[in-house]
Design a protein around this motif. Structure first.
Motif, PDB file in Angstrom:
ATOM      1  N   ARG A 175       0.829  -1.203   0.000  1.00  0.00           N
ATOM      2  CA  ARG A 175       0.000   0.000   0.000  1.00  0.00           C
ATOM      3  C   ARG A 175       0.866   1.256   0.000  1.00  0.00           C
ATOM      4  O   ARG A 175       2.022   1.251   0.428  1.00  0.00           O
ATOM      5  CB  ARG A 175      -0.914   0.017   1.216  1.00  0.00           C
ATOM      6  CG  ARG A 175      -0.161   0.046   2.559  1.00  0.00           C
ATOM      7  CD  ARG A 175      -1.043   0.581   3.667  1.00  0.00           C
ATOM      8  NE  ARG A 175      -1.424   1.959   3.396  1.00  0.00           N
ATOM      9  CZ  ARG A 175      -2.369   2.620   4.054  1.00  0.00           C
ATOM     10  NH1 ARG A 175      -3.021   2.032   5.024  1.00  0.00           N
ATOM     11  NH2 ARG A 175      -2.651   3.860   3.757  1.00  0.00           N
ATOM     12  N   ARG A 176       0.265   2.358  -0.485  1.00  0.00           N
ATOM     13  CA  ARG A 176       0.953   3.649  -0.431  1.00  0.00           C
ATOM     14  C   ARG A 176       1.000   4.150   1.003  1.00  0.00           C
ATOM     15  O   ARG A 176       0.154   3.802   1.827  1.00  0.00           O
ATOM     16  CB  ARG A 176       0.246   4.674  -1.321  1.00  0.00           C
ATOM     17  CG  ARG A 176       0.309   4.351  -2.802  1.00  0.00           C
ATOM     18  CD  ARG A 176      -0.157   5.552  -3.632  1.00  0.00           C
ATOM     19  NE  ARG A 176      -1.524   5.913  -3.309  1.00  0.00           N
ATOM     20  CZ  ARG A 176      -2.587   5.379  -3.905  1.00  0.00           C
ATOM     21  NH1 ARG A 176      -2.432   4.462  -4.826  1.00  0.00           N
ATOM     22  NH2 ARG A 176      -3.813   5.762  -3.562  1.00  0.00           N
ATOM     23  N   SER A 177       1.951   5.005   1.283  1.00  0.00           N
ATOM     24  CA  SER A 177       2.055   5.592   2.606  1.00  0.00           C
ATOM     25  C   SER A 177       0.798   6.418   2.895  1.00  0.00           C
ATOM     26  O   SER A 177       0.309   7.142   2.018  1.00  0.00           O
ATOM     27  CB  SER A 177       3.288   6.492   2.703  1.00  0.00           C
ATOM     28  OG  SER A 177       3.241   7.270   3.884  1.00  0.00           O
ATOM     29  N   PRO A 178       0.266   6.336   4.104  1.00  0.00           N
ATOM     30  CA  PRO A 178      -0.904   7.147   4.444  1.00  0.00           C
ATOM     31  C   PRO A 178      -0.548   8.612   4.698  1.00  0.00           C
ATOM     32  O   PRO A 178      -1.446   9.416   4.962  1.00  0.00           O
ATOM     33  CB  PRO A 178      -1.422   6.480   5.731  1.00  0.00           C
ATOM     34  CG  PRO A 178      -0.193   5.901   6.350  1.00  0.00           C
ATOM     35  CD  PRO A 178       0.667   5.452   5.207  1.00  0.00           C
ATOM     36  N   GLY A 179       0.738   8.946   4.617  1.00  0.00           N
ATOM     37  CA  GLY A 179       1.167  10.321   4.857  1.00  0.00           C
ATOM     38  C   GLY A 179       2.157  10.389   6.007  1.00  0.00           C
ATOM     39  O   GLY A 179       2.111   9.574   6.931  1.00  0.00           O
TER      40      GLY A 179
END
Length: 345
Positions: A175-179
Motif C-alpha cells: 500500500r501507499r504511505s498514508p502520509g
C-alpha cells in the motif's frame, strides 16, 4: 458494451468481523446502520461457526472506513485481535509448542478465517518471511485490510509468546504511505522499519523467532482441534457448492419469470426450512442470493439487449417497475436507464 463482472470474494468467519466491531465500539462508531447498509444481519453473528458473504464483508469495511475517516483504521483494528478472531485456527495456534509451529498452521487453515487472501511462509538463511497476498480489490478496503492482517499477526504473536517486546526485522507493505503524519504509528506499534509501495506484503524476521516457546502448549488438544478444523473445511466446501446450486436454480427460475424459494428447495431435494438453515450457516439467505442473481441478470440485459426496462423488471419478478428502479439504484448508485446509457459506472 460488456457485461459487468462481479468477482466472488468467498466467505468470512463471523469471528473475523467481531474484531472490527470491537474496534468500532472503542471509537464510538455505531455499527448497526453500517451492517444494515452492507446487507449483514447481526443475528447471523451468534454462532462462531457462521459465515458472512465476502462481498458484503468488503462493503461493511468500506462503510466503516468512511465512517471513521481514519487512514490507518486497519492498523489500529489490529490492537483488538483475540484468539477467537481466527476462528478454530486461533485455538489451534494457542495449543502449539512454539511460534514456528503456530506459523506453520496458518496456510493450511486460513480459509477457516475467511477467503480474504493467501499466506506463504518462507525460510531462507537466517530470515523468516511471512507473506500475505490480499484477495480484496476495493481500493478503499484493500490497504486497510492489509494493515489489519499484518498488525493482527504481530500483535497476536506477541500475545502467544507472552513477550510484548518481540519485533520483526522489517515490514513491507504494498500500500501507499498514508502520509508522513501517520507513518510513525506503524513504527511505534511494530518497532521496526516499514517500507511502503513494496512489491508485496511481508513480515521479515530472524528465524530464531520460530523457536520461541508459547504460553499454553497442548499437543493433544491441538490434534483434536485440527481434526475439527478439517471437518469444518470439508463442510465449507459443501456449503459453497450448495450456494452455487441455489444461484443457478434461481437463475433458471427467473428466465421463466418466477422466483419461489419452495421450488428451489424442492429442486435441491430439501425442505424450505432446511435450505434456509444451511444458507444461514453461510451468513446469507435466499433473498440475498435472489437479489444478487437479479442484479447480475439486470446488468446483463441492460448492457447487451434492447429490452425495455419495464419488460426487464417484469422478467426479474418485480411487480412494479418503480421497485426495480429503487433496488437497482440502491445497489449500483445509478438508475437502470443511466446504467444502460453510460455503461458500467
Amino acid at each position: 458494451m460488456t457485461t459487468a463482472k462481479h468477482p466472488t470474494l468467498g466467505t468470512v468467519s463471523v469471528a473475523a468481523i467481531r474484531q472490527y466491531l470491537r474496534a468500532a465500539d472503542h471509537l464510538g462508531i455505531a455499527t448497526a446502520p453500517l451492517l444494515q447498509q452492507a446487507g449483514l444481519d447481526p443475528q447471523n453473528f451468534q454462532s462462531d461457526e457462521g459465515r458472512i458473504d465476502g462481498s458484503r464483508f468488503q462493503n461493511f469495511i468500506r462503510l466503516l472506513c468512511n465512517a471513521s475517516d481514519n487512514p490507518i483504521l486497519g492498523l489500529e483494528t489490529g490492537d483488538f485481535v483475540q484468539p477467537g478472531s481466527y476462528s478454530v485456527l486461533g485455538y489451534i495456534t494457542m495449543s502449539c509448542s512454539t511460534l514456528g509451529e503456530a506459523i506453520q498452521r496458518i496456510a493450511p487453515y486460513e480459509k477457516l478465517v475467511g477467503d480474504m487472501g493467501l499466506t506463504q511462509v518462507l525460510v531462507s538463511g537466517d530470515e523468516l518471511n511471512l507473506i500475505w497476498q490480499c484477495g480484496y480489490p476495493d481500493p478503499v478496503v484493500r490497504p486497510q485490510l492489509i494493515d489489519n492482517v499484518i498488525s493482527s499477526w504481530i500483535h497476536y504473536a506477541r500475545w502467544l509468546a507472552d513477550d510484548r517486546d518481540t519485533a520483526p526485522m522489517a515490514v513491507h507493505l504494498e500500500r501507499r504511505s498514508p502520509g508522513a503524519e501517520y507513518t510513525h504509528a506503524y513504527a511505534e506499534r511494530w518497532r521496526c522499519p516499514v517500507e511502503f509501495n513494496a512489491a508485496d506484503n511481508r513480515i521479515i524476521a530472524h528465524k530464531d523467532l520460530l523457536d520461541i516457546p508459547l504460553r499454553q502448549p497442548d499437543p493433544g488438544l491441538r490434534r483434536t482441534l485440527e481434526a475439527h478444523a478439517q471437518t469444518q473445511m470439508a463442510g465449507m466446501e459443501d456449503q459453497a457448492a450448495l450456494m452455487t446450486r441455489v444461484r443457478e436454480a434461481i437463475r433458471q427460475q427467473l428466465v421463466q419469470g418466477v422466483s419461489r424459494q419452495d421450488i428451489v428447495a424442492e429442486n435441491l431435494r430439501m425442505t424450505r426450512r432446511t435450505l434456509q438453515r444451511k444458507l444461514s450457516l453461510e451468513g446469507t439467505s435466499y433473498q440475498a442470493l435472489l437479489d444478487d442473481v437479479r442484479q447480475s441478470i439486470a446488468e446483463d440485459y441492460l448492457a447487451n439487449t434492447t429490452l425495455p426496462i419495464p419488460d426487464i423488471a417484469l422478467r426479474l419478478g418485480f411487480s412494479e417497475t418503480t421497485s426495480f428502479h429503487r433496488q437497482f439504484k440502491a445497489r449500483v448508485g445509478v438508475t437502470p436507464g443511466d446504467y444502460r446509457q453510460k455503461g458500467q459506472p
